[in-house]
Design an enzyme around this catalytic site. Structure first.
Site, short mmCIF file in Angstrom:
data_model
loop_
_atom_site.label_atom_id
_atom_site.label_comp_id
_atom_site.label_asym_id
_atom_site.label_seq_id
_atom_site.Cartn_x
_atom_site.Cartn_y
_atom_site.Cartn_z
N LYS A 53 0.84 -1.20 0.00
CA LYS A 53 0.00 0.00 0.00
C LYS A 53 0.87 1.25 0.00
CE LYS A 53 -3.81 -2.52 2.00
NZ LYS A 53 -4.50 -3.02 3.17
N GLN A 97 -4.57 -1.68 9.46
CA GLN A 97 -4.51 -3.01 8.87
C GLN A 97 -5.13 -4.05 9.81
OE1 GLN A 97 -3.33 -3.65 5.66
NE2 GLN A 97 -4.17 -5.67 6.00
N ASP A 120 -10.86 3.12 3.81
CA ASP A 120 -11.17 1.69 3.67
C ASP A 120 -12.67 1.49 3.52
OD1 ASP A 120 -9.32 -0.30 3.40
OD2 ASP A 120 -8.89 -0.49 5.54
#
Ligand code: NDP
Length: 304
Positions: A53, A97, A120
């Site tokens: 990422k 994460q 997200d």
């Protein structure tokens, strides 16, 4: 005839070139898009994901920070860090994460992220926005699937889409996105009575389960478009999807491979959401400065 392959790497490359230009334009207007990625603990798979990422951000000239914490970090400390990032003007997107260590409640952490920075698309405001059709960040994996359908010019209106899997991060948002595009949607899960009877109805079949080769060729309608979200390992440790790719590609019209399909698109949509967040921040700044100029030029209120 063998299906056309929807190449997620190629599509990502094309989209990221465009995003790179958008980053430059935003930077020239004073806002360099920035993403903060938080990793708690040393889960090897998570370490690879967060590195990818951050690398993707670099590739398009986006600012990024990777914050790594020990596995015994407290929830309070993590929430404090998120609060700091919520107020950091150089950061437009925050990603924690998953999975998190057991002492940390993932839902509390996700909810702590400002909806303006929830790139997200996992918090309740984002989920509600998707459900109600208002502007919000869409979860990256199903959003990437939709982009793939757009890339092949597939019109979902009136088509039957079958989504296998009902998780909050893939299956359910995928179904809502397909519904928004006027498909008729069926959602299947572990309790579905006759999975094959359902999948055979699909013009578009999305597999998001986590079981290797669950979807066999005789479960797919000839000419269907098949999107494989699954990420599994075979006996040799090789990455593979939920779809029996070699057999299903002989039945489908389009199919995504694993690796090189939905996976790269997930990160690409993370970049897209962060760009969107930065664009919103710029628009807010512009509006605020216009209001300030307007107020400065307002004639003084006459005294009584
Ligand atoms: P979850 O484990 O959260 O959800 C799996 C879903 O599959 C559940 O809804 C479950 O049903 C359903 N399911 C399980 N067994 C069956 C079955 N035999 N028949 C039909 N449905 C079944 O997984 P995720 O949604 O998080 O991820 C799904 C897959 O996608 C995984 O392989 C994951 O690694 C991958 N993934 C890939 C990403 C990418 O970027 N390519 C990103 C995110 C995930 P029930 O609800 O009844 O338990």
């Amino acid at each position: 005839m063998s299906a056309n392959i929807i190449d997620g790497r190629q599509l990502s490359h094309t989209l990221r070139q465009d995003y790179g230009q958008r980053v430059k334009r935003l930077a020239s207007q004073g806002v360099t898009p920035g993403l903060a990625v938080l990793l708690v603990g040393q889960n090897p798979a998570s370490q690879v994901y967060v590195k990818n990422k951050v690398l993707a951000c670099k590739e398009i000239g986006m600012h990024s920070v990777l914050l790594e914490f020990e596995a015994d970090m407290t929830q309070a400390r993590l929430l404090q860090e998120i609060d700091r990032l919520n107020h950091d003007a150089s950061i437009h997107g925050i990603l924690v994460q998953l999975p998190l260590p057991p002492q940390i409640d993932p839902q509390s952490v996700i909810q702590a992220i400002s909806p303006l920075k929830d790139v997200d698309g996992f918090n309740l405001e984002s989920a509600g926005g998707l459900m109600c059709g208002t502007k919000s960040f869409w979860p990256c994996t199903p959003h990437g699937c939709l982009q793939m359908l757009d890339a092949i010019g597939f019109d979902l209106k009136g088509k039957h889409a079958v989504v296998v899997g009902r998780s909050n991060i893939v299956g359910k948002p995928m179904a809502l996105m397909l519904l928004q595009r006027n498909a008729t949607v069926t959602i299947c899960h572990s309790q579905t009575a006759d999975l094959k009877a359902q999948t055979l109805q699909a013009d578009v079949l999305v597999a998001a389960v986590g079981i290797r080769h669950l979807i066999k060729a005789d479960m797919v309608q000839p000419g269907a478009v098949v999107l494989d979200v699954g990420m599994n390992r075979d006996e040799q440790g090789k990455l593979c999807g939920d779809v029996d790719f070699a057999a299903v590609k002989e039945v489908a019209s389009y199919i995504t491979p694993v690796p090189g399909g939905v996976g790269p698109m997930t990160i690409t949509m993370l970049l897209a959401n962060t760009l969107e967040a930065a664009q919103t921040a710029l628009s807010t700044l512009t509006d605020l400065s216009a209001q300030t100029v307007h107020a400065a030029h307002k004639p003084p209120t006459p005294r009584a």
